[in-house]
Write a protein that holds these residues in place. Sequence first.
Motif, short mmCIF file in Angstrom:
data_model
loop_
_atom_site.label_atom_id
_atom_site.label_comp_id
_atom_site.label_asym_id
_atom_site.label_seq_id
_atom_site.Cartn_x
_atom_site.Cartn_y
_atom_site.Cartn_z
N ASN A 429 0.83 -1.06 -0.10
CA ASN A 429 -0.02 0.00 0.06
C ASN A 429 0.89 1.33 0.10
O ASN A 429 0.67 2.18 -0.94
CB ASN A 429 -0.96 -0.13 1.12
CG ASN A 429 -1.89 -1.06 0.95
OD1 ASN A 429 -2.34 -1.31 -0.17
ND2 ASN A 429 -2.51 -1.65 2.09
N GLY A 432 2.66 1.50 -3.36
CA GLY A 432 1.92 2.06 -4.31
C GLY A 432 1.71 3.63 -4.43
O GLY A 432 1.81 4.43 -5.28
N ILE A 433 1.60 3.97 -3.05
CA ILE A 433 1.52 5.62 -2.79
C ILE A 433 2.75 6.24 -3.25
O ILE A 433 2.71 7.28 -3.99
CB ILE A 433 1.15 6.10 -1.34
CG1 ILE A 433 -0.19 5.43 -1.21
CG2 ILE A 433 1.21 7.43 -1.19
CD1 ILE A 433 -0.59 5.55 0.32
N ILE A 435 5.04 5.29 -5.40
CA ILE A 435 5.11 5.15 -7.03
C ILE A 435 4.17 6.19 -7.67
O ILE A 435 4.49 6.82 -8.62
CB ILE A 435 4.92 3.81 -7.36
CG1 ILE A 435 5.69 2.96 -7.01
CG2 ILE A 435 4.83 3.82 -9.11
CD1 ILE A 435 5.63 1.48 -7.12
N HIS A 436 2.89 6.17 -7.07
CA HIS A 436 1.94 7.14 -7.73
C HIS A 436 2.51 8.57 -7.42
O HIS A 436 2.53 9.41 -8.30
CB HIS A 436 0.49 7.16 -7.02
CG HIS A 436 -0.37 7.80 -7.45
ND1 HIS A 436 -1.13 7.91 -8.70
CD2 HIS A 436 -1.05 9.00 -6.93
CE1 HIS A 436 -1.83 8.93 -9.00
NE2 HIS A 436 -1.89 9.47 -7.79
N SER A 437 2.89 9.12 -6.36
CA SER A 437 3.41 10.33 -5.89
C SER A 437 4.62 10.82 -6.84
O SER A 437 4.86 11.88 -7.22
CB SER A 437 3.48 10.47 -4.51
OG SER A 437 2.51 10.26 -3.59
N ALA A 439 5.32 9.76 -9.57
CA ALA A 439 5.13 10.06 -11.08
C ALA A 439 4.47 11.65 -11.07
O ALA A 439 4.89 12.40 -12.06
CB ALA A 439 3.81 9.18 -11.41
N PHE A 440 4.17 12.08 -10.12
CA PHE A 440 3.57 13.55 -10.19
C PHE A 440 4.74 14.43 -9.87
O PHE A 440 4.64 15.46 -10.78
CB PHE A 440 2.38 13.74 -8.74
CG PHE A 440 2.08 15.10 -8.53
CD1 PHE A 440 1.17 15.90 -9.71
CD2 PHE A 440 2.68 15.87 -7.51
CE1 PHE A 440 0.70 17.24 -9.24
CE2 PHE A 440 2.27 17.14 -7.25
CZ PHE A 440 1.58 17.78 -8.24
N GLU A 484 11.75 6.27 -7.58
CA GLU A 484 10.87 5.53 -8.24
C GLU A 484 11.38 3.80 -8.64
O GLU A 484 10.59 3.03 -8.57
CB GLU A 484 10.40 5.97 -9.60
CG GLU A 484 9.46 5.47 -10.40
CD GLU A 484 9.03 6.00 -11.67
OE1 GLU A 484 8.43 5.67 -12.35
OE2 GLU A 484 9.84 7.10 -12.32
N ASN A 488 9.81 0.54 -7.26
CA ASN A 488 9.49 -0.40 -8.06
C ASN A 488 10.09 -1.83 -7.58
O ASN A 488 9.57 -2.94 -7.51
CB ASN A 488 9.99 -0.06 -9.39
CG ASN A 488 8.90 0.85 -10.11
OD1 ASN A 488 7.66 0.86 -9.77
ND2 ASN A 488 9.39 1.68 -11.00
N SER A 491 8.33 -3.08 -4.70
CA SER A 491 7.20 -3.66 -5.10
C SER A 491 7.46 -5.09 -5.89
O SER A 491 6.74 -6.14 -5.32
CB SER A 491 6.35 -2.87 -6.37
OG SER A 491 5.05 -3.48 -6.66
#
Length: 674
Positions: A429, A432-433, A435-437, A439-440, A484, A488, A491
């Motif tokens: 969890n 994932g946050i 990796i998502h952040s 990218a921003f 990043e 990954n 993950s």
Amino acid sequence: MLWPLLLSALYSPKSLAEQRDEYIIFGVHSKTPPLEWRNNGVDQGFHLELMRRIGQLTNKQIVVRRKTFQQLLTDVHDDTSPIDVIAVVSPVTIDRKLSQSDPIYATYAKAYTLQGKAFIHGWHDLAGKKVAIKKEAFVDVYITGQTQEFERVDVDLYETGFQRLIAGEVDVVIAENFVARRLLPHYPSIRSSSDPLIYGAFNFVSNLKNAQLMGKINDALRQLKLSGEYDRLINKWFGTGREKVDLSNTQQKMFWLAIIVSIISAIGMLFTGFVSLSLKKRTRALNLELAQRKRAEHQISNLSKQFQSVLDGIPHGVTLLNRECERLWSNDNNNELLTSSEFLFLNGGSFTLSNSLTQVLDSQNSLIADMIYRAQFWQLQIHFIGDDQAVILLEEATEQHNLRQANDEASRLASLGELSAGIAHEINNPTGIIIHSIAFFNDALKDLQLAANSYQKQNPFWLVAGLEPQHALVELNQSSITIEEGANRISRIVNDLKRYALPNISNEHQPIDLNDIVSVSLRLTANQTKIFKVNIQLSEPSPVILGDAQQLHQVMINLIQNACHACNPTAADDETRNIISIETGICDDKVFIIVSDTGSGMDSATLQRITEPFFTTRRSCGGSGLGLSVCSRIIKEHQAEMQFSSRLDHGTSIKIVFSSAPVFPTSQPLEQYL
């Protein structure tokens, strides 16, 4: 003895060798009644009469030579000696190196002591005593080369041993039955003090050069046994139970007795006939009863010996004790533990034999307890058997204890696997946050590039975190990429761990990528392999086989960890050492994986046992000895073979060959796994 033979050779056309072949020189021990003796200057005895009868069947004359026992033994070992045959006793468990005939007559040896001495139950009761042994006799042959807990005193004759026993110079004499039976009437203060200790058999013995002669003697001996003449000689010399019978006097007495009986029978024929008929009936009944008793005694004796052999052969300790802790019987296996101060209950409590025995006898309830003695584990059982007696059973349980510990360890590992799967889910969890952040952040940095350029023109001295704006933006971009990649990687490792921890719910094998198995295993062991040089040579296209990915992950992880343990991290600077190599490929339509290292290696003894459960060379470092054992089982379930090669200080190589042909190749690039 030999003079007639030599004189006849001078006046005979036959050669000395030819005449020598017509005779058998029989060596006789002059002091061995009741088997041989001289009566009125005439040689008599069971062996002499039997040998003469054998001479008749083999067309040879028997020439008797009388010598001492030691001289006879020396002659029979001498190829040049004129002695052809002697009669000796051999233990039934030991073969003499010389040529031997079939057994002639059975005998045994037992212990003899002065009246009033304690009964000797076995060899262990001789410990610390002075024991007279006749030199070169079958007792001497039996104990030679064995550990002796008694003080041995050599004597030339059993009679000498009896004399020294009376003089107090020895405590025990071990003598052969026939000779001792003759001597006991002359030494009333001596008695038989044990059951038979050694069983032996009389044999004719000759030098190996007379092997052909011994073959003829054996043929004649068997012929005498088949004809019943051998039994007649046995009955003649031993059937009366006395050591010697004067046949001439006995026959004369019986003749006159027969005349008297005949006269009395003539006077009272009717009465005598009735008495005779009654006696015959009674005799037949007694003979029948005697034969039945002998058969019963023989069966009981055989059963007793078999039962004793079974008890002696049991690897566990069996001891019979009474309330006073007196040992009534034992097979002498590990009984010393019962009185050792280091023999403790598993909880550390002290063990006292007398207290535990009294508790069982008073309550008549069995006591079963787990014990520890130094590094060994034992199970103790004390059972009440009546008559104020108890039997103690002592069995080593070290292996069972280790199995229980291994089972507990496996349960803990299973729990840890379930816990790891849960932790992996929780880690996914926040990963994932991240990796998502990130990218921003990457997109934001691209847009901020223009704003930074404009603002720097207005404020040339503007710094970002102490760096020039352009340099800072480059560092931020590189850090974003690093974060990043790290996320990954986390993950991927978590996903691999989840897959490894999944239960094996199906026995059906699926197509799996062998290179993927290697890559996942390397990621899971990256923390251990990072200090070593790892060479990877994966076949392209990647081999695909039918198997269970989870189980093969377990095998590869175990092999990689073992390779790391074999290498020495303190020698990391040595380019020729601490190298771990992993290779996949296809050879002769068979898929293989090779895991090798340049570590410490193994000797041949260790190499033969590495797949045994609980065998490990890293016990002090926490090794359980189950890793390669489990790997071996998994590989066999995949119908594959593990091949080991190792040398001390040269490393180890383990090759896994899958017997089935590859399913189909894949063409995915290696980069997707790394």
